[in-house]
Design a protein around this motif. Structure first.
Motif, short mmCIF file in Angstrom:
data_model
loop_
_atom_site.label_atom_id
_atom_site.label_comp_id
_atom_site.label_asym_id
_atom_site.label_seq_id
_atom_site.Cartn_x
_atom_site.Cartn_y
_atom_site.Cartn_z
N SER A 1 0.83 -1.21 0.00
CA SER A 1 0.00 0.00 0.00
C SER A 1 0.86 1.26 0.00
O SER A 1 0.54 2.25 -0.66
CB SER A 1 -0.92 0.01 1.22
N PHE B 1 -6.71 3.06 -2.78
CA PHE B 1 -7.22 2.16 -1.75
C PHE B 1 -8.29 1.22 -2.32
O PHE B 1 -8.32 0.03 -2.00
CB PHE B 1 -7.80 2.97 -0.60
N ILE C 1 -4.45 1.25 5.64
CA ILE C 1 -5.03 2.59 5.76
C ILE C 1 -3.97 3.57 6.24
O ILE C 1 -3.86 4.69 5.73
CB ILE C 1 -6.25 2.56 6.71
N PHE D 1 -1.66 4.53 3.30
CA PHE D 1 -2.29 5.46 2.36
C PHE D 1 -2.44 6.85 2.96
O PHE D 1 -2.23 7.86 2.27
CB PHE D 1 -3.66 4.92 1.93
N ILE E 1 -13.91 5.57 2.76
CA ILE E 1 -13.11 4.47 3.31
C ILE E 1 -13.94 3.68 4.31
O ILE E 1 -13.91 2.44 4.32
CB ILE E 1 -11.83 5.00 3.97
#
Length: 472
Positions: free
Chosen positions: A125, A138, A164, A167, A434
């Motif tokens: 990521s 994402f 997460i 990102f 998200i």
């Protein structure tokens, strides 16, 4: 009377409101919104639009202009998000349904082992987030996270929260993302030095406030299920799955196109190529995130789905696949647009500027003032990009008179962008985007997404201040 000019529409007349009253209106609006969503269980789309309309009236927007203000915020957000989410969801679904996600997951687990799967996903990521916007990147990474989580079992949180964090850090701190790039530009900082300082600050921040904190938070949710938003996985024999490098090519293609745009935009700004240069103009077309994802989705349709099949009905099957990918994300797009409307209402009310003016005049250290100004705009209007850009513009005159060396100036830019990622809440479109893709309810999104983003922001600010103190 104050006059606020909104893009693409006539002047909006905004009645004067004392700063204290604006703060109170904002606080009440957020409290009512949370009450409607969490306690009353009214759908977030309806809750956001209702509160946006009422907040506009309370903030002094004329009755005849209220709807225009809300629609302006809604449409500007949806106009960008709908394309990113739509193309990203189709690309992600293609990777998952054809077995491409399984191929990547198998290779990743073979290299890193099952115990290091969260770290492997977080590192992937981190790399994928460097050139591509958080929301689009994402969404494309999600099928791989879903597949690893289903294969290894346990809580979905264990696999998604570290990603997460990766990102969030990349989106907040590093050019070529729009917030740090714009802040560096308006403050006259060297973008290359900002990249170096942001990575120097960002990598330890990601590891502690993103990866490690993500693992810690995941322990609170030991049985969180893997969402099926992109559809249930389809088991395929190894012979029916696409090749590893074919799948990697489909995922890297949008990054290559976006990098193409970034390189030629930088060359044009530096004067190395002219605005009429063919490759510069081409990069503006195919290198924008939405078009890059469109091209990548089309290529993936051919390489991953159409070419391996000889069924004459493949067209009908592909149409069904796209419909199945787009249907679940329509609600997310609407909620995200409504979040943008609420953020726009708070921007028009002037609350962010009111707080920023007070901080700018308080006489505190410039790096701290920039960080707090960015937080003020982040809390007031939701967008990290707008917060970083606006805070950079506000702090630019003060910084210009300080005769700072280039590294210290880059550290201030990173501190400002760190403030722009903190305290995400209901007016942030990313909060809804998200959260919904991960299957989180509103309270859980606060306890995961918001906590990680705020931790990333504060740790990055602390480290950037260390760099500033050493070099200034």
């Amino acid at each position: 009377m104050n006059e606020v000019v909104l893009a693409a529409q006539d002047e909006i007349v905004l009645a004067d409101r004392p700063a204290g009253l604006l703060l109170a209106i904002t606080g009440v609006a957020i409290a009512v919104l949370l009450f409607l969503i969490i306690k009353v269980r009214l759908h977030a789309f309806f809750s956001l639009l209702i509160v946006s309309l009422l907040t506009s009236l309370a903030a002094g927007v004329g009755i005849g202009d209220v709807v225009d203000v809300v629609i302006d915020g809604f449409s500007s957000t949806v106009g960008t998000v709908a394309l990113l989410v739509g193309f990203g969801a189709v690309l992600g679904r293609l990777v998952e349904v054809t077995g491409g996600a399984q191929v990547l997951a198998d290779r990743m687990l073979d290299k890193f082992g099952t115990r290091r799967a969260p770290l492997a996903l977080a590192v992937a990521s981190l790399l994928y987030a460097f050139p591509i916007f958080l929301d689009a990147g994402f969404i494309v990474m999600l099928p791989i996270i879903y597949t690893v989580a289903r294969r290894l079992g346990g809580s979905f949180m264990l696999y998604v929260l570290p990603s997460i964090g990766a990102f969030l850090m990349m989106h907040a701190l590093t050019p070529p993302h729009p917030g740090p790039t714009a802040a560096a530009t308006v403050m006259g900082a060297d973008v290359g030095l900002v990249v170096i300082v942001s990575l120097l600050v960002g990598l330890p921040t990601w590891y502690l406030a993103g990866y490690r904190l993500g693992l810690l938070l995941a322990k609170r949710y030991p049985d969180w299920p893997v969402p099926s938003l992109l559809g249930e996985p389809e088991e395929r024999d190894e012979s029916e799955r696409p090749g590893f490098w074919t799948t990697v090519f489909c995922l890297l293609l949008p990054l290559v196109l976006i990098f193409f745009n970034t390189i030629f935009s930088t060359l044009e700004q530096s004067g190395a190529v002219s605005a009429e240069n063919f490759f510069y103009q081409l990069s503006r077309l195919i290198g924008t995130t939405s078009v890059a994802l469109l091209i990548s989705a089309i290529v993936a349709m051919w390489l991953l789905y159409i070419r391996p099949r000889k069924d004459r009905k493949v067209g009908n099957l592909l149409e069904d696949l796209v419909d199945n990918a787009l249907a679940p994300v329509c609600s997310i797009i609407l909620i995200t647009g409504a979040g943008g409307a609420f953020g726009h209402v708070l921007t028009v009310s002037g609350i962010g500027q009111t707080i920023a003016d007070g901080l700018d005049a308080a006489g505190m250290p410039v790096i701290l003032a920039g960080f707090l100004v960015a937080i003020a705009f982040r809390v007031a209007q939701g967008s990290a990009t707008v917060a970083a850009t606006t805070a950079g513009s506000i702090m630019a005159p003060a910084v210009a008179g300080m005769d700072l060396n280039p590294i210290a100036l880059a550290a201030i830019v990173v501190a400002i962008t760190a403030g722009s990622i903190t305290f995400s809440h209901v007016n942030d479109s990313g909060f809804w985007l998200i959260g919904r893709f991960c299957g989180f309810d509103t309270a859980t999104t606060f306890k995961t997404w918001t906590v990680i983003g705020t931790a990333v922001g504060f740790m990055a600010f602390g480290l950037s201040w260390v760099v500033f103190a050493i070099t200034s």
